[in-house]
Design a protein around this motif. Structure first.
Motif, mmCIF file in Angstrom:
data_model
loop_
_atom_site.group_PDB
_atom_site.id
_atom_site.type_symbol
_atom_site.label_atom_id
_atom_site.label_comp_id
_atom_site.label_asym_id
_atom_site.label_seq_id
_atom_site.Cartn_x
_atom_site.Cartn_y
_atom_site.Cartn_z
ATOM 1 N N TRP A 276 9.813 8.653 22.164
ATOM 2 C CA TRP A 276 10.847 8.296 21.147
ATOM 3 C C TRP A 276 11.026 6.427 21.846
ATOM 4 N N GLY A 277 10.762 5.693 21.033
ATOM 5 C CA GLY A 277 11.096 4.485 20.418
ATOM 6 C C GLY A 277 9.765 3.252 21.064
ATOM 7 N N GLN A 278 8.792 4.600 20.909
ATOM 8 C CA GLN A 278 7.348 3.273 21.554
ATOM 9 C C GLN A 278 6.735 3.638 19.875
ATOM 10 N N PHE A 279 6.267 2.985 19.410
ATOM 11 C CA PHE A 279 5.537 2.588 18.055
ATOM 12 C C PHE A 279 4.566 0.808 18.407
ATOM 13 N N ASN A 280 3.044 1.091 18.039
ATOM 14 C CA ASN A 280 2.252 0.620 18.373
ATOM 15 C C ASN A 280 1.966 -0.373 17.251
ATOM 16 N N ILE A 281 2.457 -1.478 16.989
ATOM 17 C CA ILE A 281 2.397 -2.087 15.550
ATOM 18 C C ILE A 281 1.301 -2.399 15.277
ATOM 19 N N GLU A 282 0.539 -3.425 16.294
ATOM 20 C CA GLU A 282 -0.565 -3.942 16.253
ATOM 21 C C GLU A 282 -1.507 -2.639 16.024
ATOM 22 N N LYS A 283 -1.699 -1.879 16.599
ATOM 23 C CA LYS A 283 -2.621 -0.215 15.899
ATOM 24 C C LYS A 283 -2.422 0.079 14.418
ATOM 25 N N TYR A 284 -0.849 0.157 14.115
ATOM 26 C CA TYR A 284 -0.568 0.265 12.509
ATOM 27 C C TYR A 284 -0.304 -0.784 11.531
ATOM 28 N N ALA A 285 -1.001 -2.512 12.397
ATOM 29 C CA ALA A 285 -1.653 -3.038 11.603
ATOM 30 C C ALA A 285 -2.446 -2.972 10.759
ATOM 31 N N GLY A 286 -3.881 -2.055 11.977
ATOM 32 C CA GLY A 286 -5.066 -2.111 11.906
ATOM 33 C C GLY A 286 -5.515 -1.075 10.837
ATOM 34 N N LEU A 287 -4.754 -0.218 10.707
ATOM 35 C CA LEU A 287 -4.576 0.950 9.804
ATOM 36 C C LEU A 287 -4.723 0.922 8.189
ATOM 37 N N ALA A 288 -4.031 -0.985 7.711
ATOM 38 C CA ALA A 288 -3.671 -0.641 6.532
ATOM 39 C C ALA A 288 -2.991 -0.595 6.001
ATOM 40 N N PRO A 289 -2.197 0.211 6.180
ATOM 41 C CA PRO A 289 -1.445 1.574 5.680
ATOM 42 C C PRO A 289 -0.644 1.107 4.152
ATOM 43 N N ASP A 290 -0.350 2.063 3.822
ATOM 44 C CA ASP A 290 -0.187 1.846 1.908
ATOM 45 C C ASP A 290 1.150 2.837 1.686
ATOM 46 N N VAL A 291 1.190 3.011 2.681
ATOM 47 C CA VAL A 291 3.183 3.747 2.312
ATOM 48 C C VAL A 291 3.116 4.619 4.134
ATOM 49 N N LEU A 292 4.743 4.347 4.314
ATOM 50 C CA LEU A 292 5.431 5.260 5.544
ATOM 51 C C LEU A 292 6.055 5.746 5.063
ATOM 52 N N ILE A 293 5.913 7.035 6.150
ATOM 53 C CA ILE A 293 6.464 8.151 5.707
ATOM 54 C C ILE A 293 7.566 8.623 6.953
ATOM 55 N N SER A 294 8.328 8.798 6.438
ATOM 56 C CA SER A 294 9.736 9.825 7.981
ATOM 57 C C SER A 294 10.579 10.249 6.515
ATOM 58 N N THR A 295 11.203 11.318 7.735
ATOM 59 C CA THR A 295 12.541 12.214 7.584
ATOM 60 C C THR A 295 13.397 11.387 7.462
ATOM 61 N N MET A 296 14.928 11.433 7.906
ATOM 62 C CA MET A 296 16.373 10.681 8.261
ATOM 63 C C MET A 296 17.008 11.522 7.849
ATOM 64 N N PHE A 297 17.532 11.770 9.368
ATOM 65 C CA PHE A 297 18.536 12.570 9.565
ATOM 66 C C PHE A 297 20.183 11.903 9.706
ATOM 67 N N ASP A 298 20.595 11.151 8.860
ATOM 68 C CA ASP A 298 22.178 10.010 8.335
ATOM 69 C C ASP A 298 22.063 10.128 6.686
ATOM 70 N N SER A 299 22.683 9.628 6.650
ATOM 71 C CA SER A 299 23.495 8.883 5.382
ATOM 72 C C SER A 299 22.600 7.194 4.745
ATOM 73 N N ALA A 300 22.693 6.991 6.352
ATOM 74 C CA ALA A 300 22.575 5.255 6.177
ATOM 75 C C ALA A 300 21.016 5.408 5.786
ATOM 76 N N GLY A 301 19.501 6.116 5.572
ATOM 77 C CA GLY A 301 18.706 6.040 5.159
ATOM 78 C C GLY A 301 17.553 5.736 6.451
ATOM 79 N N THR A 302 18.139 5.517 7.631
ATOM 80 C CA THR A 302 17.847 5.762 9.077
ATOM 81 C C THR A 302 15.767 6.001 9.152
ATOM 82 N N LEU A 303 14.773 5.305 8.728
ATOM 83 C CA LEU A 303 14.027 6.509 9.247
ATOM 84 C C LEU A 303 13.518 6.765 10.268
ATOM 85 N N TRP A 304 13.090 8.410 10.583
ATOM 86 C CA TRP A 304 13.413 9.068 12.269
ATOM 87 C C TRP A 304 12.099 8.360 12.575
#
Length: 349
Positions: free
Chosen positions: A122-150
């Protein structure tokens, strides 16, 4: 959770909140030929489309791209659901492997040996490697009404979300079929052949399992079902509101044990935490226990008070999947297993 953000609860509290917390952020590169063949042979592999792509998510946000996303990065459970529909992702974040390197329960049928794990906490996300994937879209679920991406870390979300548009599928305060329909629609938009024989059959089996659970609950209304989650010091009892599985079970007639209103309010509506000395506070005939790897599993609970519970002594403890993989194939056993437990349960509470 509730209207509170996940970061406002303790880590254990979030973990116990019915459908919440697992372990970390993971990215993956999965372009292996064998994996592609497996996905294709199972479901009819999704084909990327060159036409413009639009999808309105559960935040009310409409994402528009020139073509159907090819480089998809998703929370592990979302990636597992898309995999069942024949849609493969470039990377994942979330609980993917256990400490011994095996597939986490949330990874579904994905071959984790072909995934590059970048965190798993929890709390880890390698931004550099994420950027290296040249992402078109990021998808996650949401466990609140505020739109927080899990599993998108709060402290780095601004940097992460600048790199690609995002899509959120809600698993908050609704019933399982609603979230399943949304994931189905998302998969279809991404090129899934939802009319393939396998997917059509999976949906029929889910509907049959729902009817079976409805009949079991109607025939055995006296059977009380308690949803629990275990940590070293605390036993959590989840209420039937907010979580997609428990809300649906209740709608189908299952007699869910409800924590006190005061305790639920203190947790934002999710659960009551009990000491192991008070684990017998709520009588139950069946206990459904959180199956996520970050929780203590029933076979490993050594507390004497737990072993004395009537449901435990009767062998009426089954797994619960608070963070269900949102495909009809994966949700059907959840309903069938509970239906079978109710059908065969002895009244022990």
């Amino acid at each position: 959770m509730s209207n509170a953000r996940a970061t406002q609860l303790s880590r254990r509290g979030i973990l116990a909140a019915g459908g919440v917390l697992g372990l970390g952020a993971v990215l993956a590169a999965c372009g292996d030929d064998d994996a592609s063949k497996k996905s294709g042979s199972d479901t009819g592999k999704a084909a990327a489309k060159a036409s413009p792509w639009t999808f309105k998510d559960d935040r009310g946000t409409t994402v528009k791209l020139d073509k159907t996303p090819a480089n998809i990065v998703a929370f592990t459970g979302v990636a597992a659901a898309l995999f069942d529909y024949g849609v493969e992702v470039k990377g994942v974040f979330g609980p993917t492997t256990t400490k011994d390197g095996k597939a986490d329960v949330q990874a579904g049928d994905m071959d984790v040996s072909k995934l590059t794990v970048l965190g798993n906490e929890w709390g880890q996300f390698n931004i550099e490697k994420y950027a290296g994937l040249a992402p078109d879209v990021l998808i996650s679920t949401m466990f609140d009404s505020a739109g927080t991406l899990w599993y998108v870390p709060e402290e780095s979300k601004d940097k992460i979300l600048k790199l690609a548009p995002s899509v959120g599928i809600s698993v908050y305060d609704r019933q399982m079929p609603q979230s399943l329909e949304r994931m189905y629609a998302l998969a279809q938009s991404l090129g899934a052949d939802v009319k393939s024989a396998k997917i059509v059959e999976a949906k029929k089996k889910f509907e049959a399992a729902a009817e079976r659970l409805r009949k079991a609950a109607k025939a055995r209304p006296e059977i009380k079902v308690l949803a629990g989650s275990a940590s070293q010091d605390i036993f959590y009892v989840s209420g039937s509101n907010l979580s997609i599985d428990l809300e649906y079970f209740k709608a189908l007639g299952v007699n869910i044990v409800e924590p006190s209103a005061k305790a639920l309010k203190a947790s934002g509506g999710w659960f009551e935490n009990l000491s192991w000395e008070n684990v017998d506070k709520y009588p139950a005939d069946i206990i459904i226990m959180d199956d996520r790897s970050a929780t203590i599993q029933p076979a490993d609970i050594t507390e004497a008070t737990w072993k004395k519970l009537p449901a435990v002594k009767a062998g009426q403890v089954i797994a619960r999947t608070p963070e269900a993989i949102l495909s009809y194939d994966k949700c059907t056993p959840i309903l069938d297993n509970l239906a079978e437990a109710i059908e065969n349960a002895k009244k022990v509470a």
